[in-house]
Design an enzyme around this catalytic site. Sequence first.
Site, PDB file in Angstrom:
ATOM      1  N   GLU A  97      16.236   1.762  21.457  1.00  0.00           N
ATOM      2  CA  GLU A  97      15.389   1.178  22.196  1.00  0.00           C
ATOM      3  C   GLU A  97      14.019   0.832  21.636  1.00  0.00           C
ATOM      4  O   GLU A  97      13.472   1.682  20.735  1.00  0.00           O
ATOM      5  CB  GLU A  97      15.031   1.999  23.738  1.00  0.00           C
ATOM      6  CG  GLU A  97      16.382   2.418  24.468  1.00  0.00           C
ATOM      7  CD  GLU A  97      16.417   3.014  25.595  1.00  0.00           C
ATOM      8  OE1 GLU A  97      15.110   3.813  25.856  1.00  0.00           O
ATOM      9  OE2 GLU A  97      17.187   3.677  26.251  1.00  0.00           O
ATOM     10  N   CYS A 117      17.918  11.733  18.813  1.00  0.00           N
ATOM     11  CA  CYS A 117      16.829  12.641  18.455  1.00  0.00           C
ATOM     12  C   CYS A 117      17.440  14.126  18.509  1.00  0.00           C
ATOM     13  O   CYS A 117      18.249  14.544  19.247  1.00  0.00           O
ATOM     14  CB  CYS A 117      15.788  12.622  19.498  1.00  0.00           C
ATOM     15  SG  CYS A 117      14.294  13.491  18.706  1.00  0.00           S
ATOM     16  N   CYS A 121      14.074  18.222  23.293  1.00  0.00           N
ATOM     17  CA  CYS A 121      13.054  18.507  24.199  1.00  0.00           C
ATOM     18  C   CYS A 121      13.633  18.256  25.576  1.00  0.00           C
ATOM     19  O   CYS A 121      14.494  17.540  25.779  1.00  0.00           O
ATOM     20  CB  CYS A 121      12.058  17.239  24.293  1.00  0.00           C
ATOM     21  SG  CYS A 121      10.991  17.515  22.629  1.00  0.00           S
ATOM     22  N   CYS A 124      13.379  15.136  28.223  1.00  0.00           N
ATOM     23  CA  CYS A 124      13.943  13.873  27.483  1.00  0.00           C
ATOM     24  C   CYS A 124      15.338  13.369  27.331  1.00  0.00           C
ATOM     25  O   CYS A 124      16.150  13.931  27.063  1.00  0.00           O
ATOM     26  CB  CYS A 124      13.327  14.004  25.906  1.00  0.00           C
ATOM     27  SG  CYS A 124      13.588  12.450  24.839  1.00  0.00           S
ATOM     28  N   GLY A 164      13.341   9.465  18.777  1.00  0.00           N
ATOM     29  CA  GLY A 164      13.377   9.931  17.432  1.00  0.00           C
ATOM     30  C   GLY A 164      12.121  10.771  17.167  1.00  0.00           C
ATOM     31  O   GLY A 164      11.218  10.589  17.887  1.00  0.00           O
ATOM     32  N   SER A 196       3.706   9.336  16.548  1.00  0.00           N
ATOM     33  CA  SER A 196       3.677  10.523  17.731  1.00  0.00           C
ATOM     34  C   SER A 196       5.012  11.495  17.130  1.00  0.00           C
ATOM     35  O   SER A 196       6.074  11.217  16.958  1.00  0.00           O
ATOM     36  CB  SER A 196       4.063   9.883  18.987  1.00  0.00           C
ATOM     37  OG  SER A 196       4.422  10.910  20.071  1.00  0.00           O
ATOM     38  N   SER A 219       2.722  15.532  20.412  1.00  0.00           N
ATOM     39  CA  SER A 219       3.314  16.022  21.822  1.00  0.00           C
ATOM     40  C   SER A 219       3.010  17.437  22.062  1.00  0.00           C
ATOM     41  O   SER A 219       3.792  18.117  21.451  1.00  0.00           O
ATOM     42  CB  SER A 219       4.848  15.422  21.987  1.00  0.00           C
ATOM     43  OG  SER A 219       5.094  14.078  21.615  1.00  0.00           O
ATOM     44  N   LEU A 220       2.334  17.614  22.676  1.00  0.00           N
ATOM     45  CA  LEU A 220       2.043  19.003  23.153  1.00  0.00           C
ATOM     46  C   LEU A 220       2.666  19.616  24.143  1.00  0.00           C
ATOM     47  O   LEU A 220       3.398  20.745  24.124  1.00  0.00           O
ATOM     48  CB  LEU A 220       0.244  19.309  23.353  1.00  0.00           C
ATOM     49  CG  LEU A 220       0.061  20.717  23.282  1.00  0.00           C
ATOM     50  CD1 LEU A 220       0.097  21.361  22.048  1.00  0.00           C
ATOM     51  CD2 LEU A 220      -1.707  20.556  23.665  1.00  0.00           C
ATOM     52  N   HIS A 221       2.529  19.262  25.421  1.00  0.00           N
ATOM     53  CA  HIS A 221       3.136  19.396  26.647  1.00  0.00           C
ATOM     54  C   HIS A 221       3.008  20.698  27.079  1.00  0.00           C
ATOM     55  O   HIS A 221       3.133  21.186  28.240  1.00  0.00           O
ATOM     56  CB  HIS A 221       4.502  18.913  26.390  1.00  0.00           C
ATOM     57  CG  HIS A 221       4.905  17.676  25.987  1.00  0.00           C
ATOM     58  ND1 HIS A 221       4.319  16.738  26.617  1.00  0.00           N
ATOM     59  CD2 HIS A 221       5.473  17.203  24.870  1.00  0.00           C
ATOM     60  CE1 HIS A 221       4.657  15.484  26.349  1.00  0.00           C
ATOM     61  NE2 HIS A 221       5.411  15.870  25.216  1.00  0.00           N
ATOM     62  N   CYS A 338      12.595   7.115  27.404  1.00  0.00           N
ATOM     63  CA  CYS A 338      13.417   7.014  26.225  1.00  0.00           C
ATOM     64  C   CYS A 338      14.686   7.416  26.493  1.00  0.00           C
ATOM     65  O   CYS A 338      14.851   8.718  27.133  1.00  0.00           O
ATOM     66  CB  CYS A 338      12.528   7.605  25.116  1.00  0.00           C
ATOM     67  SG  CYS A 338      11.309   6.767  24.313  1.00  0.00           S
TER      68      CYS A 338
END
Length: 349
Positions: A97, A117, A121, A124, A164, A196, A219-221, A338
């Site tokens: 995508e 990926c 996560c 995701c 990814g 990223s 990407s911390l989150h 995604c």
Amino acid sequence: MASDSTEKRDLHTLTRGELMDLLSELGQPKFRAKQVEEWVWEKNAQSFDEMTNLPKALREELASRVTLGGVEEVARQVSLDGSRKYLLRYPDGVAVECVGMPSGNRLSVCASTQAGCAMGCAFCATGAAGLTRSLTESEIYEQVMHVRDDFNTRVTSVVLMGQGEPFMNYDATLGALRRLNSEEGAGIGARHLTVSTCGVIPQIMRFANEPEQFTLAVSLHSAVQRTRNALMPGVRKYSLINLYNAMGEYVNKTGRRPTYEYALIGGVNDTDNELQALCDFCEGTLAHVNLIQLNEVEGSKFRPSTDLRAQDFVRRLASVGVEATVRNSRGSDIDAACGQLKQRALRGR
């Protein structure tokens, strides 16, 4: 002479030297290499017939020996805000995508670096399907050119923030960035090209030593180790304290301000404890926090936080000297997250 298309090389994969060798074999002068490369990289030619400044006999010879690769658009969604999301399929059947996001006279593209990926996560849609394979430099580049041609306008910025983990496909990612930056490619300024990463520390340090001014988003989150481990199991071995130190080194070496991506998930990473930890992690550092309202994924247990809570985060971070913004959600009326469009297309919906 290759008779079967499966034996042919994709022109995108030829080095300048290999291309010159091929043209020399065909009895062509050296300047033809630059003409061919312009058609391949700058003009994104879809057929050899488009290469009108090449002799017809040469076009026919090239068509018999090499291919132009290319992608097939499998699905496409258009948002009310003008964003367009694409599912593109490569010749081997692998699909990824990408998204085009217009804003005034600017066009930003979000591209993928892998099909699927492996990072896993928890929130995701891509991670749920696992990794199929990494993309090549030209496959990453071609996504951007597909969007450019569909909008018929120049791309002004690119974020490698699609499917990814770019730093698990480092060489192809960097090659694509350099091609996007090159005047012999897309001609996009380095500071408008962003990678990223989930926080793959060895590659962050490698990236800090590259000569170009590419920008970095992490990407911390969550700044609470236990929460981050649960949300992002693929980077569990890279502890927050080590990430904090690596980002300090990155800033010292490059002088560039990184961005921390933080998807607000109701009741998970938007609590007072999580907010305090985020303030502690960022205070006194050169950083920008990009707060993201989580896209709802079908079947996921996670829900977005509220707009009010997002503003609480902005205010608290500002109080400790950290700039934070709430990312303008684009494409919320289409499969914005995604992996969503791919999953829907595969289900035939």
